[in-house]
Design a protein around this motif. Structure first.
Motif, short mmCIF file in Angstrom:
data_model
loop_
_atom_site.label_atom_id
_atom_site.label_comp_id
_atom_site.label_asym_id
_atom_site.label_seq_id
_atom_site.Cartn_x
_atom_site.Cartn_y
_atom_site.Cartn_z
N VAL A 29 12.95 -31.57 -10.31
CA VAL A 29 11.56 -31.25 -10.51
C VAL A 29 11.22 -31.88 -12.10
CG1 VAL A 29 10.00 -29.42 -11.38
CG2 VAL A 29 11.87 -28.80 -9.62
N LEU A 30 9.93 -32.43 -11.73
CA LEU A 30 9.28 -33.09 -13.16
C LEU A 30 8.17 -32.17 -13.50
CD1 LEU A 30 8.79 -35.47 -14.94
CD2 LEU A 30 7.10 -36.33 -13.34
N TYR A 31 8.38 -31.59 -14.75
CA TYR A 31 7.71 -30.54 -15.36
C TYR A 31 6.38 -31.10 -16.34
CZ TYR A 31 11.17 -27.01 -13.75
OH TYR A 31 12.15 -26.42 -12.90
N VAL B 260 2.29 -39.18 -10.45
CA VAL B 260 2.72 -38.95 -9.25
C VAL B 260 3.57 -40.23 -8.59
CG1 VAL B 260 1.91 -38.36 -6.80
CG2 VAL B 260 0.86 -37.08 -8.71
N GLU B 261 3.05 -41.23 -8.86
CA GLU B 261 3.53 -42.64 -8.17
C GLU B 261 5.00 -42.90 -9.13
OE1 GLU B 261 0.74 -45.75 -9.21
OE2 GLU B 261 -0.26 -45.59 -7.61
N HIS B 262 5.07 -42.46 -10.20
CA HIS B 262 6.34 -42.57 -11.09
C HIS B 262 7.47 -41.50 -10.34
CE1 HIS B 262 9.38 -42.46 -14.22
NE2 HIS B 262 8.96 -41.17 -14.23
N ALA B 263 6.72 -40.31 -10.19
CA ALA B 263 7.88 -39.29 -9.23
C ALA B 263 8.34 -39.58 -8.17
CB ALA B 263 6.82 -37.83 -9.35
N PHE B 264 7.33 -40.14 -7.43
CA PHE B 264 7.84 -40.88 -6.12
C PHE B 264 8.78 -41.77 -6.04
CE2 PHE B 264 3.80 -39.06 -3.57
CZ PHE B 264 4.79 -38.71 -2.50
N ALA B 265 8.80 -42.43 -7.24
CA ALA B 265 9.61 -43.71 -7.35
C ALA B 265 11.31 -43.31 -8.13
CB ALA B 265 9.14 -44.74 -8.45
N GLN B 266 11.13 -41.96 -8.45
CA GLN B 266 12.57 -41.36 -8.77
C GLN B 266 13.20 -40.84 -7.61
OE1 GLN B 266 12.91 -42.40 -12.05
NE2 GLN B 266 10.88 -43.26 -11.59
N PRO B 267 14.36 -41.39 -7.15
CA PRO B 267 15.21 -40.94 -6.18
C PRO B 267 15.40 -39.46 -6.16
CG PRO B 267 16.12 -42.91 -7.02
CD PRO B 267 15.34 -42.52 -8.07
N ASP C 99 4.39 -32.30 -3.93
CA ASP C 99 5.55 -32.60 -3.20
C ASP C 99 5.75 -34.11 -3.19
OD1 ASP C 99 7.61 -32.79 -1.41
OD2 ASP C 99 6.66 -31.59 0.14
N VAL C 100 6.65 -34.56 -3.82
CA VAL C 100 6.81 -35.92 -3.72
C VAL C 100 7.95 -36.49 -2.92
CG1 VAL C 100 5.54 -36.40 -5.79
CG2 VAL C 100 8.04 -35.93 -5.88
N THR C 101 8.41 -35.77 -2.08
CA THR C 101 9.23 -36.16 -0.99
C THR C 101 8.66 -36.91 0.07
OG1 THR C 101 9.13 -34.03 0.39
CG2 THR C 101 10.81 -34.35 -1.59
N GLY C 102 9.33 -37.70 0.92
CA GLY C 102 9.01 -38.44 1.97
C GLY C 102 8.20 -39.70 1.65
N ASP C 103 7.11 -40.23 2.39
CA ASP C 103 6.62 -41.64 2.28
C ASP C 103 5.49 -41.57 1.37
OD1 ASP C 103 5.82 -44.10 2.69
OD2 ASP C 103 4.64 -43.74 4.43
#
Length: 373
Positions: A265-267, A291-298, A152-156
């Motif tokens: 979703v990033l698969y 995971v860091e990359h996914a967090f950076a994608q709005p 889950d890459v929502t939130g902080d």
């Protein structure tokens, strides 16, 4: 709508450009995975010589397509167009009503034999199908294939990293520092619109690790797999959803990820890493960067890691999602016999495999992959 029993040929539609366009639009509009879109499944069908067999079970309302289930029909059995290289499969439905009608049409086929794989039981149209199968009166078998991790890459993002255990944070920091001491580290993500062939060549070679070559499970080990992931990448690049990721050390690739990003979703489909650099933990470090990359994608809220719950995935996972196989059988004594035979064979296979050495399992896997590839 009640559908009387029919032959599969009466219910299944061959592909044509207009139907494919509607199918793709419905898949995108309903948030279905990219693996049930025509671009991916046509690449799969071409790679595994199923192009002529691929058909659609459809539902329409007011002249508009509201439900689609891609299928293969052979010897009285309806099967999902899936195999060992298929991450996910599911019916596509605009709403509950469409999903229910699609399930009813599927289960109304006279043979009563349906084999679907790579299903997630918490997917809404699949839930409807499972419920309908359970109420159909036919023998039904549901088998768990695996549980796949997700992040889950929502939130902080800072909160996410703080939420990892102290040992995991320490281990990741140690690996990233060790890798940094070995040379300049970079992480890059490509959409495939430029230099796609070169990127795939580089990535596929990295994915073909020694143990994968021995087991015959690397992309480059089987012509079908090579064709699938090449053609699917071309389609995904054109659709704007391809994400080829590389972790480089001093400019040299040491980890690779074959990913597609659709909707939120990033698969995470395939991963490769350098055996030469295993002591630097390229799998774990690569996944942390992804995971860091996914967090950076709005627009991204989840990294779906697919596949098995391997350590480099579990370290970051927010949880897992079950993947199952569904069988329905004819409503007769013979259907019960078929169900019992599959259960008995599966148990016997699991018993034998559990007692094999690692080397024997590798040899068995290699033989299997040569046969199916």
């Amino acid at each position: 709508m009640r559908v009387a029993g029919k032959n599969a040929s009466d219910l299944l539609r061959p592909l044509d450009p207009d139907l494919e366009r509607q199918w793709d639009q419905l898949a995108v509009a309903t948030g279905s995975s990219p693996f049930v879109r025509p671009g991916w499944l046509k690449a799969w069908a071409g790679a595994f010589r199923q192009t002529e067999a691929l058909r659609l079970l459809t539902v329409e309302r007011g002249g508009e397509l509201t439900g689609v289930l891609p299928l293969l029909a052979a010897r009285g059995v309806l099967r999902s167009p899936t195999n060992f290289e298929s991450p996910l499969f599911a019916p596509i439905a605009a709403d509950h009503e469409a999903a229910a009608e699609l399930a009813e049409r599927l289960l109304a086929v006279d043979s009563g034999a349906v084999h679907l794989s790579a299903l997630r039981p918490d997917d809404a149209p699949t839930e409807v199908l499972l419920d309908a199968a359970g109420r159909s009166g036919a023998p039904v078998l549901r088998r768990t294939l695996r549980a796949s991790p997700y992040v889950d890459v929502t939130g902080d993002p800072a909160g996410f990293w703080r939420g990892l255990s102290k040992n995991r944070r320490h281990g990741l920091r140690r690996l990233r520092n060790r890798m940094g001491d070995a040379g300049e580290v970079s992480f890059e993500v490509h959409d495939g619109r430029e230099n796609l062939d070169a990127l795939l060549d580089e990535g596929f070679r990295l994915e073909a690790r020694e143990w994968k070559r021995a087991a015959g499970s690397a992309i480059l080990s089987r012509p079908g797999s090579t064709e699938l992931f090449t053609e699917a990448a071309r389609w995904a690049a054109e659709a704007g959803i391809l994400r080829l990721a590389f972790l480089r050390l001093a400019g040299r690739p040491i980890a690779f990820g074959y990913n597609v990003q659709q909707g939120s979703v990033l698969y995470f489909i395939k991963v490769g890493m350098s055996d030469e650099h295993l002591k630097l933990g390229p799998g774990v470090v690569f996944t942390s960067h992804l995971v860091e990359h996914a967090f950076a994608q709005p627009d991204v809220s989840c990294v779906d890691m697919l596949g098995e719950d391997e350590p480099y995935k579990v370290d970051f996972a927010s949880g897992t999602r079950e993947l199952i196989r569904l069988h329905t059988f004819p409503r007769s004594w013979w259907g019960g016999v078929q169900r019992a035979a599959i259960v008995t064979t599966a148990r016997a296979r699991a018993f034998v495999v559990s007692r094999l050495s690692d080397a024997s399992r590798t040899r068995l896997s290699a033989v299997r992959n040569r046969l199916v590839g």
